[in-house]
Structure formats: C-alpha cells, structure tokens
Design a protein around this motif. Structure first.
Motif, PDB file in Angstrom:
ATOM      1  N   ILE A 194      38.439  43.223  35.569  1.00 30.79           N
ATOM      2  CA  ILE A 194      39.381  43.963  34.726  1.00 30.79           C
ATOM      3  C   ILE A 194      40.772  43.795  35.322  1.00 30.79           C
ATOM      4  CG2 ILE A 194      39.991  46.189  33.725  1.00 30.79           C
ATOM      5  CD1 ILE A 194      37.139  47.123  34.399  1.00 30.79           C
ATOM      6  N   THR A 195      41.751  43.498  34.480  1.00 31.87           N
ATOM      7  CA  THR A 195      43.122  43.325  34.951  1.00 31.87           C
ATOM      8  C   THR A 195      44.088  44.057  34.045  1.00 31.87           C
ATOM      9  OG1 THR A 195      42.644  41.142  35.878  1.00 31.87           O
ATOM     10  CG2 THR A 195      44.940  41.653  35.467  1.00 31.87           C
ATOM     11  N   ALA A 196      45.025  44.772  34.645  1.00 31.53           N
ATOM     12  CA  ALA A 196      46.123  45.397  33.919  1.00 31.53           C
ATOM     13  C   ALA A 196      47.402  45.033  34.655  1.00 31.53           C
ATOM     14  CB  ALA A 196      45.945  46.906  33.844  1.00 31.53           C
ATOM     15  N   GLY A 197      48.038  43.956  34.211  1.00 30.30           N
ATOM     16  CA  GLY A 197      49.234  43.488  34.896  1.00 30.30           C
ATOM     17  C   GLY A 197      48.905  43.025  36.299  1.00 30.30           C
ATOM     18  N   GLY A 198      49.514  43.642  37.289  1.00 38.96           N
ATOM     19  CA  GLY A 198      49.278  43.259  38.677  1.00 38.96           C
ATOM     20  C   GLY A 198      48.118  43.959  39.334  1.00 38.96           C
ATOM     21  N   ASP A 199      47.365  44.755  38.579  1.00 40.42           N
ATOM     22  CA  ASP A 199      46.245  45.505  39.144  1.00 40.42           C
ATOM     23  C   ASP A 199      44.926  44.999  38.583  1.00 40.42           C
ATOM     24  OD1 ASP A 199      47.648  47.853  40.652  1.00 40.42           O
ATOM     25  OD2 ASP A 199      48.663  47.711  38.726  1.00 40.42           O
ATOM     26  N   SER A 200      43.971  44.754  39.476  1.00 37.32           N
ATOM     27  CA  SER A 200      42.679  44.200  39.068  1.00 37.32           C
ATOM     28  C   SER A 200      41.536  44.863  39.815  1.00 37.32           C
ATOM     29  CB  SER A 200      42.623  42.688  39.342  1.00 37.32           C
ATOM     30  OG  SER A 200      43.540  41.989  38.539  1.00 37.32           O
ATOM     31  N   ARG A 201      40.357  44.722  39.219  1.00 39.15           N
ATOM     32  CA  ARG A 201      39.121  45.152  39.864  1.00 39.15           C
ATOM     33  C   ARG A 201      38.047  44.132  39.546  1.00 39.15           C
ATOM     34  NH1 ARG A 201      36.478  48.549  43.643  1.00 39.15           N
ATOM     35  NH2 ARG A 201      34.273  48.380  43.122  1.00 39.15           N
ATOM     36  N   VAL A 202      37.420  43.601  40.575  1.00 39.13           N
ATOM     37  CA  VAL A 202      36.265  42.734  40.359  1.00 39.13           C
ATOM     38  C   VAL A 202      35.017  43.546  40.670  1.00 39.13           C
ATOM     39  CG1 VAL A 202      37.496  40.581  40.750  1.00 39.13           C
ATOM     40  CG2 VAL A 202      36.438  41.724  42.689  1.00 39.13           C
ATOM     41  N   ILE A 203      34.101  43.560  39.724  1.00 37.57           N
ATOM     42  CA  ILE A 203      32.836  44.276  39.873  1.00 37.57           C
ATOM     43  C   ILE A 203      31.766  43.258  40.229  1.00 37.57           C
ATOM     44  CG2 ILE A 203      31.125  45.731  38.722  1.00 37.57           C
ATOM     45  CD1 ILE A 203      33.315  46.641  36.808  1.00 37.57           C
ATOM     46  N   GLY A 204      31.118  43.463  41.361  1.00 42.01           N
ATOM     47  CA  GLY A 204      30.077  42.543  41.793  1.00 42.01           C
ATOM     48  C   GLY A 204      30.636  41.157  42.069  1.00 42.01           C
ATOM     49  N   ASP A 205      29.800  40.130  41.847  1.00 43.48           N
ATOM     50  CA  ASP A 205      30.233  38.748  42.036  1.00 43.48           C
ATOM     51  C   ASP A 205      29.951  37.966  40.754  1.00 43.48           C
ATOM     52  OD1 ASP A 205      27.511  38.454  41.925  1.00 43.48           O
ATOM     53  OD2 ASP A 205      27.281  37.698  43.968  1.00 43.48           O
ATOM     54  N   LYS A 206      30.018  36.652  40.833  1.00 45.01           N
ATOM     55  CA  LYS A 206      29.705  35.800  39.672  1.00 45.01           C
ATOM     56  C   LYS A 206      28.387  35.094  39.925  1.00 45.01           C
ATOM     57  CE  LYS A 206      32.729  33.801  37.256  1.00 45.01           C
ATOM     58  NZ  LYS A 206      33.686  32.760  36.790  1.00 45.01           N
ATOM     59  N   PHE A 207      27.339  35.914  40.090  1.00 47.23           N
ATOM     60  CA  PHE A 207      25.985  35.413  40.287  1.00 47.23           C
ATOM     61  C   PHE A 207      25.897  34.458  41.490  1.00 47.23           C
ATOM     62  CE2 PHE A 207      26.231  36.673  35.856  1.00 47.23           C
ATOM     63  CZ  PHE A 207      25.118  37.488  35.762  1.00 47.23           C
ATOM     64  N   GLY A 208      26.181  35.034  42.645  1.00 46.52           N
ATOM     65  CA  GLY A 208      26.063  34.274  43.888  1.00 46.52           C
ATOM     66  C   GLY A 208      27.352  33.622  44.332  1.00 46.52           C
ATOM     67  N   ARG A 209      28.361  33.644  43.491  1.00 48.78           N
ATOM     68  CA  ARG A 209      29.668  33.102  43.855  1.00 48.78           C
ATOM     69  C   ARG A 209      30.709  34.213  43.758  1.00 48.78           C
ATOM     70  NH1 ARG A 209      31.353  29.024  39.843  1.00 48.78           N
ATOM     71  NH2 ARG A 209      30.162  30.348  38.408  1.00 48.78           N
ATOM     72  N   PRO A 210      31.708  34.200  44.618  1.00 51.74           N
ATOM     73  CA  PRO A 210      32.761  35.215  44.501  1.00 51.74           C
ATOM     74  C   PRO A 210      33.675  34.924  43.321  1.00 51.74           C
ATOM     75  CG  PRO A 210      33.329  33.639  46.207  1.00 51.74           C
ATOM     76  CD  PRO A 210      31.930  33.287  45.761  1.00 51.74           C
ATOM     77  N   TRP A 211      34.351  35.935  42.873  1.00 56.59           N
ATOM     78  CA  TRP A 211      35.434  35.736  41.925  1.00 56.59           C
ATOM     79  C   TRP A 211      36.598  35.104  42.687  1.00 56.59           C
ATOM     80  CZ3 TRP A 211      34.987  37.067  36.759  1.00 56.59           C
ATOM     81  CH2 TRP A 211      33.917  37.901  36.426  1.00 56.59           C
ATOM     82  N   LEU A 212      37.264  34.161  42.076  1.00 54.99           N
ATOM     83  CA  LEU A 212      38.430  33.552  42.696  1.00 54.99           C
ATOM     84  C   LEU A 212      39.692  34.109  42.048  1.00 54.99           C
ATOM     85  CD1 LEU A 212      37.309  29.817  43.006  1.00 54.99           C
ATOM     86  CD2 LEU A 212      37.182  31.643  44.720  1.00 54.99           C
ATOM     87  N   VAL A 213      40.515  34.744  42.846  1.00 59.10           N
ATOM     88  CA  VAL A 213      41.740  35.361  42.348  1.00 59.10           C
ATOM     89  C   VAL A 213      42.924  34.714  43.052  1.00 59.10           C
ATOM     90  CG1 VAL A 213      43.060  37.492  42.144  1.00 59.10           C
ATOM     91  CG2 VAL A 213      40.582  37.524  41.838  1.00 59.10           C
ATOM     92  N   GLY A 214      43.879  34.243  42.272  1.00 62.17           N
ATOM     93  CA  GLY A 214      45.044  33.584  42.835  1.00 62.17           C
ATOM     94  C   GLY A 214      46.246  34.505  42.883  1.00 62.17           C
TER      95      GLY A 214
END
Length: 326
Positions: A194-214
């Motif tokens: 979930i992202t709102a402008g500059g604020d985000s939350r990643v819930i869990g992972d992507k099935f064994g892989r991390p979320w990649l955030v730049g």
C-alpha cells in the motif's frame, strides 16, 4: 513524481496472474496505490475498494482545506476554546494529536504540527512565501506547547488565538496503517503493498521473495537505492515534491524548520523504515530537519527503526541497522 517507486514487476504481476489485484487513485493530494494477493477475485476487488474508501475517509476527516473535516473544525474552534471550556474531539483525532505531541517532545519541537501557523502562507504552486515581516510575526505561534490535549476526556484547546495546525506530516502514514489493518483483519490479506505518496507498507513478502522498493534519486529520474523489504512500513520525505526556486535562487520546499519557518538545506531526502507509518512518517521529517548527524543519532537509539539519508552532495548515508558491509 513522489519519493517511492514500487517496482519488481508489480504491474506485470497483476496482468499475469488473476490472484494479484490492484488500483491507484488520486486521494489526499497524492497518488494512492495498492497491490495485493487474494485468490478470490470478488473478495480481492472488495479489499482494494476498501483501501481507497479508507483513504478517502482519512482525507475527509483530516484535511485542513475541507470545511466539513474535523481538522478544519479544530482550527476554527480550538483557538477560541479554553481550559474551562475545551473543544470536544473524536478519539481518533485525540490519538493523532497525542502521537504528534509525542514526537514534538522527542525532537524538542523539531516536529511540530503548529508549523502551519506560518506554513499555511506558503503557496508552492504560485511560488509565494511569507514576507520577512510576516515570518517574524508568525514564528512565535509555532509552539506545540500551545496545544492542550486531554487524552482521557478527548478535548483540546489552543493557548493562542493565532495557532493553526496541519497533520500532513503524520496523517498519510497513519492512513497506510489503518488501511493495512483493514486488509489484514477484514480480508485476511497476507501479501500486499500500500502506498500513499511517500508512505508505504509492505505486508508479508512476494511468496519467498522480498518486495523491492526503490528510493528516488532526488535530482534525477532514477533510483538511488533499492531496498528488499518484508513486512515493514517506510516513509520518505524529500525537497523535490513541492517546491519552487525563489528570486535568490534558493529552493523553497514544503518541509519547514519550526525554529526558523524556512526550508532546511543539506538533505535532499530521508527514508525511515519501522513497524508503523504512524511513526515513520513524522520521523522522516525530524531527520530531514535535523540533518544527517543528529538525525541518524536519534534513529540509532530507537529500536526497530532504520534510515537512509541522501545529502545535497548526493551522498547516501545509512543508520547502523542498514549499513552496508565493508
């Protein structure tokens, strides 16, 4: 463009698998987006819609510009209230004000929602800022101690009639938290972003892989740092989101130092990672205003939080928990 770029083939993932669902809309003056995994398509659509509905609810309640919002009401009536006749507010408003005042005390006033007593006279679209005389007159009104909050009675009053508050430094992080709670508690979502402008939350992972955030390069259309993340909140504050260059060639941006009423320099962006956006959002402003040395010193003392700072020289600095190996 906002500070955070979510990638790692998010859009292609949505198109390639019916279990990935998402949407993005313009809410709260920024881009709100959600990507989530649910095998039940109907339930997923409801979950996505619930996130957007929650964001709109937060906007309607805590925008200083909407005349029917509770924040608008507080700014109109709290300066006229008193200790004997305080203003009754909602429990949710109390919680946000209480958290704001906590970070004001923690930072010795570096985070201060009364910055808007002066800050509301900046207009970044029209490239306008308060005159020096106006700044000198209004600067004394920036003082979180003017806010008198009773957390048990859910009441508030402002000690000075000219005090005005803005929750832009904390409300988006809070909204991401409440949207996260809806996805997890109501819909059982275990994988989402979930992202709102500059604020985000990643819930869990992507099935064994991390979320990649730049983290965006503040002075180029490129990514400066890529972070692999699992189940974490993050907030980025930068000097490139709302700004203009004044007649003296100085960058005037929306992050104001409450002690000067002016935009601080030396830092281009700050990203904070932690358990909740309710905390990472205000902390990103604190570190930005304090600068790398003092700001990172605070983060290094807070368990569970980390930071990435990009200076105006383009140098990338990390808190101890994120320091790259030698």
């Amino acid at each position: 463009m906002r500070a955070l770029f979510l990638f790692a083939l998010l859009l292609s993932s949505i198109h390639c698998s019916a279990a990935w669902h998402g949407d993005n809309q313009d809410i709260m003056g920024t881009k709100v987006s959600v990507v989530l995994w649910l095998e039940d398509d109907k339930k997923a659509e409801q979950a996505v819609a619930a996130v957007m509905e929650e964001m709109r609810r937060i906007d309607q309640k805590f925008s200083p510009y909407i005349e029917t919002s509770e924040l608008y009401r507080v700014n109109q009536l709290a300066p006229k209230a008193s200790a004997k006749n305080p203003l009754k507010i909602s429990a949710e408003m109390t919680a946000i004000l209480d958290k704001s005042l906590y970070y004001s005390r923690l930072s010795d006033g570096v985070f201060d929602i009364t910055f808007a007593s002066l800050g509301r006279y900046y207009d970044y679209r029209k490239k306008l800022k308060p005159s020096e005389k106006q700044r000198e007159e209004l600067l004394p009104l920036i003082n979180y101690r003017f806010i008198h909050l009773d957390t048990k009675a859910n009441t508030v009053w402002f000690e000075h009639p000219g005090v005005y508050i803005d929750l832009g430094g904390i409300a988006k992080g809070y909204s991401v938290d409440t949207a996260t709670a809806i996805l997890q508690n109501k819909f059982g979502v275990e994988h989402a972003n979930i992202t709102a402008g500059g604020d985000s939350r990643v819930i869990g992972d992507k099935f064994g892989r991390p979320w990649l955030v730049g983290i965006k390069n503040p002075r180029a259309e490129a990514v400066a740092v890529t972070l692999p993340l699992v189940n974490v909140s993050l907030s980025t504050s930068g000097d490139y989101e709302r700004y203009f260059i004044d007649q003296n060639g100085e960058r005037v941006h929306h992050i104001l130092n409450p002690r000067t009423g002016k935009s601080p320099s030396g830092v281009n962006s700050v990203t904070i990672l932690g358990p909740a956006g309710f905390d990472t959002d205000p902390l990103s402003k604190i570190v930005f205003i304090l600068g790398p040395e003092k700001g990172l010193a605070i983060i290094n003392k807070l368990p569970g939080f980390d930071a990435v700072v990009i200076t105006d020289a383009g140098k990338v600095l990390y808190s101890k928990g994120l320091e790259p190996p030698i």
